[in-house]
Design a protein around this motif. Structure first.
Motif, mmCIF file in Angstrom:
data_model
loop_
_atom_site.group_PDB
_atom_site.id
_atom_site.type_symbol
_atom_site.label_atom_id
_atom_site.label_comp_id
_atom_site.label_asym_id
_atom_site.label_seq_id
_atom_site.Cartn_x
_atom_site.Cartn_y
_atom_site.Cartn_z
ATOM 1 N N MET A 191 43.636 45.785 44.551
ATOM 2 C CA MET A 191 43.117 44.441 44.827
ATOM 3 C C MET A 191 43.728 43.834 46.081
ATOM 4 O O MET A 191 43.032 43.211 46.884
ATOM 5 C CB MET A 191 43.369 43.532 43.624
ATOM 6 N N SER A 192 45.037 44.003 46.277
ATOM 7 C CA SER A 192 45.679 43.408 47.456
ATOM 8 C C SER A 192 45.137 44.024 48.744
ATOM 9 O O SER A 192 44.922 43.325 49.740
ATOM 10 C CB SER A 192 47.193 43.592 47.381
ATOM 11 N N VAL B 19 37.416 40.117 46.481
ATOM 12 C CA VAL B 19 37.700 41.249 45.579
ATOM 13 C C VAL B 19 36.387 41.695 44.968
ATOM 14 O O VAL B 19 35.853 41.026 44.072
ATOM 15 C CB VAL B 19 38.708 40.850 44.475
ATOM 16 N N THR C 102 36.959 46.562 41.160
ATOM 17 C CA THR C 102 38.095 47.061 41.932
ATOM 18 C C THR C 102 39.308 47.252 41.021
ATOM 19 O O THR C 102 39.657 46.352 40.254
ATOM 20 C CB THR C 102 38.453 46.073 43.063
ATOM 21 N N PRO C 103 39.972 48.410 41.065
ATOM 22 C CA PRO C 103 41.184 48.614 40.244
ATOM 23 C C PRO C 103 42.265 47.614 40.627
ATOM 24 O O PRO C 103 42.367 47.213 41.797
ATOM 25 C CB PRO C 103 41.608 50.045 40.599
ATOM 26 N N PRO C 104 43.079 47.174 39.657
ATOM 27 C CA PRO C 104 44.136 46.184 39.953
ATOM 28 C C PRO C 104 45.099 46.637 41.045
ATOM 29 O O PRO C 104 45.599 45.813 41.816
ATOM 30 C CB PRO C 104 44.847 46.008 38.610
ATOM 31 N N ALA C 105 45.358 47.944 41.139
ATOM 32 C CA ALA C 105 46.305 48.432 42.140
ATOM 33 C C ALA C 105 45.777 48.284 43.562
ATOM 34 O O ALA C 105 46.559 48.223 44.516
ATOM 35 C CB ALA C 105 46.649 49.898 41.861
#
Length: 225
Positions: A140-141, A131, A135-138
């Motif tokens: 991350m995946s 990561v 990086t925005p949380p949305a």
């Protein structure tokens, strides 16, 4: 007779059931004895300065946490690639670095050993590389999937990059040489001049690709510390 354009690069020279094309990989050993002269030659001085420059650069990229002597692994890879790339510029010598058998067999174990060392000894550090910072949380995946794929294909890109760049120039030289018998005399001079320029370019590519392979290997290994 060639069945396709790439058949000229096939290791098919067999004498006494031995594939002698791969013997070009060991031709660099013939140049080593000059290193043991009592009085160092100019070539030896230049070679030592080049090795020292590479050592300092690789040491900077690996960082202070790397083990002593790690840079010599990548310097050895650079020397091996440089010798094989240059040997392939001579007539009737098989360029082993233009074959994925050699490039992938070097890139894969080196990448695999770095990954095993990183995931076993620095597991949390390896997870943080999946990561990128900021990086925005949305996302991350998705970034984990993208970084994982880019990490897995690294040995393949290393091997294909070197082999493709080496085989491209040799193929162009072969195609230009095959058109010589059917050309007019005044055009042959232009063809020879063009091949000389292309040979100079291939000499630069031989050095650049050896450096790129070793420097990228160093950068990939620096991420596990």
């Amino acid at each position: 007779m060639m069945t396709n354009l790439f058949s000229t690069f096939d290791p098919s020279t067999n004498i006494f059931n031995l594939s002698l094309n791969w013997s070009s990989t060991l031709l660099g050993i013939l140049l080593i004895p000059c290193m043991f002269w009592l009085m160092p030659s100019r070539f030896n001085i230049i070679w030592n300065k080049m090795n020292l420059t590479l050592h300092n650069e690789f040491k900077t990229l690996l960082g202070s946490k790397s083990f002593n002597g790690t840079t010599f692994i990548f310097i050895s890879i650079f020397i091996m690639m440089l010798f094989n790339n240059f040997m392939g510029l001579f007539p009737y010598i098989f360029t082993s670095t233009s074959h994925l058998t050699l490039t992938f067999s070097i890139a894969l174990p080196m990448w695999m050993s770095s990954m095993l060392f990183g995931w076993i000894n620095n597991t949390n550090h390896m997870f943080t590389h999946l990561v990128p910072q900021g990086t925005p949380p949305a996302l991350m995946s998705f970034m984990v999937i993208i970084e994982t794929i880019s990490n897995v294909i690294r040995p393949g890109t290393l091997a294909v990059r070197l082999a493709a760049n080496m085989i491209a120039g040799h193929l162009l030289l072969t195609l230009m040489g095959n058109t010589g018998p059917s050309m007019a005399m005044n055009m042959i001079y232009m063809l020879i001049f063009g091949q000389m320029l292309l040979l100079i370019l291939e000499s630069a590519v031989a050095m650049i690709q050896a450096y790129v392979f070793s420097i990228l290997s160093t950068l990939y290994s620096s991420e596990v510390y």
